[in-house]
Motif scaffolding. Structure first.
Motif, PDB file in Angstrom:
ATOM      1  N   ALA A  35       0.807  -1.219   0.000  1.00  0.00           N
ATOM      2  CA  ALA A  35       0.000   0.000   0.000  1.00  0.00           C
ATOM      3  C   ALA A  35       0.839   1.267   0.000  1.00  0.00           C
ATOM      4  O   ALA A  35       0.305   2.368  -0.137  1.00  0.00           O
ATOM      5  CB  ALA A  35      -0.930  -0.001   1.218  1.00  0.00           C
ATOM      6  N   VAL A  36       2.140   1.131   0.159  1.00  0.00           N
ATOM      7  CA  VAL A  36       3.017   2.303   0.286  1.00  0.00           C
ATOM      8  C   VAL A  36       2.969   3.190  -0.960  1.00  0.00           C
ATOM      9  O   VAL A  36       3.008   4.421  -0.864  1.00  0.00           O
ATOM     10  CB  VAL A  36       4.467   1.850   0.591  1.00  0.00           C
ATOM     11  CG1 VAL A  36       5.460   2.987   0.422  1.00  0.00           C
ATOM     12  CG2 VAL A  36       4.548   1.306   2.015  1.00  0.00           C
ATOM     13  N   SER A  37       2.869   2.584  -2.140  1.00  0.00           N
ATOM     14  CA  SER A  37       2.859   3.387  -3.361  1.00  0.00           C
ATOM     15  C   SER A  37       1.610   4.270  -3.436  1.00  0.00           C
ATOM     16  O   SER A  37       1.693   5.449  -3.790  1.00  0.00           O
ATOM     17  CB  SER A  37       2.971   2.484  -4.591  1.00  0.00           C
ATOM     18  OG  SER A  37       2.032   1.432  -4.535  1.00  0.00           O
ATOM     19  N   PHE A  38       0.444   3.720  -3.108  1.00  0.00           N
ATOM     20  CA  PHE A  38      -0.774   4.542  -3.104  1.00  0.00           C
ATOM     21  C   PHE A  38      -0.738   5.554  -1.968  1.00  0.00           C
ATOM     22  O   PHE A  38      -1.248   6.672  -2.110  1.00  0.00           O
ATOM     23  CB  PHE A  38      -2.014   3.651  -2.997  1.00  0.00           C
ATOM     24  CG  PHE A  38      -3.321   4.390  -3.083  1.00  0.00           C
ATOM     25  CD1 PHE A  38      -3.532   5.339  -4.069  1.00  0.00           C
ATOM     26  CD2 PHE A  38      -4.336   4.137  -2.183  1.00  0.00           C
ATOM     27  CE1 PHE A  38      -4.746   6.033  -4.157  1.00  0.00           C
ATOM     28  CE2 PHE A  38      -5.545   4.815  -2.250  1.00  0.00           C
ATOM     29  CZ  PHE A  38      -5.750   5.767  -3.247  1.00  0.00           C
ATOM     30  N   ALA A  39      -0.114   5.192  -0.856  1.00  0.00           N
ATOM     31  CA  ALA A  39       0.026   6.134   0.258  1.00  0.00           C
ATOM     32  C   ALA A  39       0.770   7.390  -0.178  1.00  0.00           C
ATOM     33  O   ALA A  39       0.493   8.490   0.314  1.00  0.00           O
ATOM     34  CB  ALA A  39       0.750   5.469   1.424  1.00  0.00           C
ATOM     35  N   ALA A  40       1.713   7.247  -1.116  1.00  0.00           N
ATOM     36  CA  ALA A  40       2.454   8.423  -1.613  1.00  0.00           C
ATOM     37  C   ALA A  40       1.517   9.404  -2.301  1.00  0.00           C
ATOM     38  O   ALA A  40       1.710  10.629  -2.209  1.00  0.00           O
ATOM     39  CB  ALA A  40       3.553   7.974  -2.569  1.00  0.00           C
ATOM     40  N   LEU A  41       0.482   8.899  -2.978  1.00  0.00           N
ATOM     41  CA  LEU A  41      -0.473   9.800  -3.627  1.00  0.00           C
ATOM     42  C   LEU A  41      -1.368  10.495  -2.603  1.00  0.00           C
ATOM     43  O   LEU A  41      -1.752  11.653  -2.788  1.00  0.00           O
ATOM     44  CB  LEU A  41      -1.339   9.034  -4.636  1.00  0.00           C
ATOM     45  CG  LEU A  41      -0.742   8.842  -6.025  1.00  0.00           C
ATOM     46  CD1 LEU A  41       0.366   7.796  -6.002  1.00  0.00           C
ATOM     47  CD2 LEU A  41      -1.802   8.462  -7.038  1.00  0.00           C
TER      48      LEU A  41
END
Length: 316
Positions: free
Chosen positions: A282-288
């Motif tokens: 989920a870290v990649s979507f958390a960046a958005l």
């Protein structure tokens, strides 16, 4: 692979080599999740990959690259979970033993997965020094071939096949966002993207409690990972030297995210995207969610790197 630095040709060869052993994973899109970020967000679902993570790609490429003589002695690695399961799966498909050194505090669901794929789990203290020392003893006693979780050109090439699929599935994308721990996925994806579509921005996302890649990238020199602490247990590994070399060359920027936003992203993906995502995935979507201004109005592909977690210990 003679050259210790993988090439685009190595990634293309890896795709052909691993095709019988891994899935071409789908890309999901949710208009509702677009509204949370102001971007057009697509999700590359490596949580739906074999063993529930992108690691199946690199491990399969490494195992099926071995000569018959090398393979006969089996393979070995240290892993907190997903790479170990992936290597055990690939080894079983080739009919060879797999010795997986795992920290004693690795999630039980990931230890069970390694065993289910036929891997021999060797427990050790939860430190990098203990993992490496235990692996040395295993290799000395078995002669097994070491497949490093991320600092191995064959593994990097295998992970880079994610990018080849993304560029075909979403040809008009503007940005790819990739989680970073040891850097195997990020370095492979970035290498492929910048050779094929150099105008596409490659952004890495990292937990702020395990930010050695962010610090290394900013300072231009590899920094140690010191007592990392984050809910994203799959991103605790320190950045590999080979991976850092490739990241410096091909990655545009690295962003950090809080554990609170990792949980928020994870929850949205579970409830709105209807797909099981682990914290590291989920870290990649958390960046958005944490840096929406960087992505607003752009077509973004975020890589969901995995979906393995203990359902009895969800963070909500």
């Amino acid at each position: 692979m003679a050259d210790p630095v993988p090439s685009l040709a190595d990634i293309a060869n890896a795709r052909e080599r691993i095709a019988p052993h891994v899935h071409v994973t789908p890309v999901y899109h949710s208009e509702l999740l677009d509204t949370y970020t102001g971007a057009r967000v697509h999700f590359k679902c490596e949580n739906l990959q074999k063993v529930g993570a992108f690691k199946a790609r690199g491990a399969s490429n490494a195992v099926f690259s071995l000569s018959a003589e090398e393979a006969a002695r089996g393979v070995a690695t240290h892993s907190s979970g997903n790479h170990g399961a992936a290597l055990a799966m690939a080894a079983r498909r080739r009919g060879i033993p797999a010795h997986i050194v795992m920290p004693a505090n690795a999630p039980s669901v990931k230890q069970d997965a390694v065993a289910a794929y036929g891997g021999l789990v060797i427990s050790c203290e939860p430190t990098l020094a203990a993992r490496e020392a235990t692996l040395e003893r295993v290799v000395a006693g078995t002669g097994a071939h070491v497949v490093h979780p991320y600092a191995d050109p064959r593994v990097i090439a295998g992970q880079g096949t994610v990018a080849l699929e993304i560029l075909e599935q979403v040809p008009d994308l503007d940005v790819i966002v990739v989680p970073v721990g040891g850097g195997g996925l990020l370095s492979g994806v970035a290498l492929a993207v910048k050779h094929l579509r150099p105008e596409v921005e490659v952004v890495a996302a990292e937990p702020e409690g395990a930010d050695d890649a962010f610090r290394s990238f900013g300072l231009g020199e590899l920094q140690p990972s010191v007592a990392p602490k984050t809910i994203a247990d799959g991103l605790l590994a320190g950045l590999g030297a080979l991976n850092f070399t490739l990241i410096q060359q091909y990655v545009d920027t690295i962003l950090t995210v809080t554990d609170a936003n990792i949980v928020a992203a994870m929850r949205l993906q579970w409830t709105r995207l209807k797909t099981v995502v682990e914290p590291s995935g989920a870290v990649s979507f958390a960046a958005l969610l944490e840096h929406p201004e960087r992505f607003r109005g752009r077509l973004v592909v975020t890589v969901i790197s995995g979906g393995n977690l203990d359902l009895d210990r969800l963070p909500w």
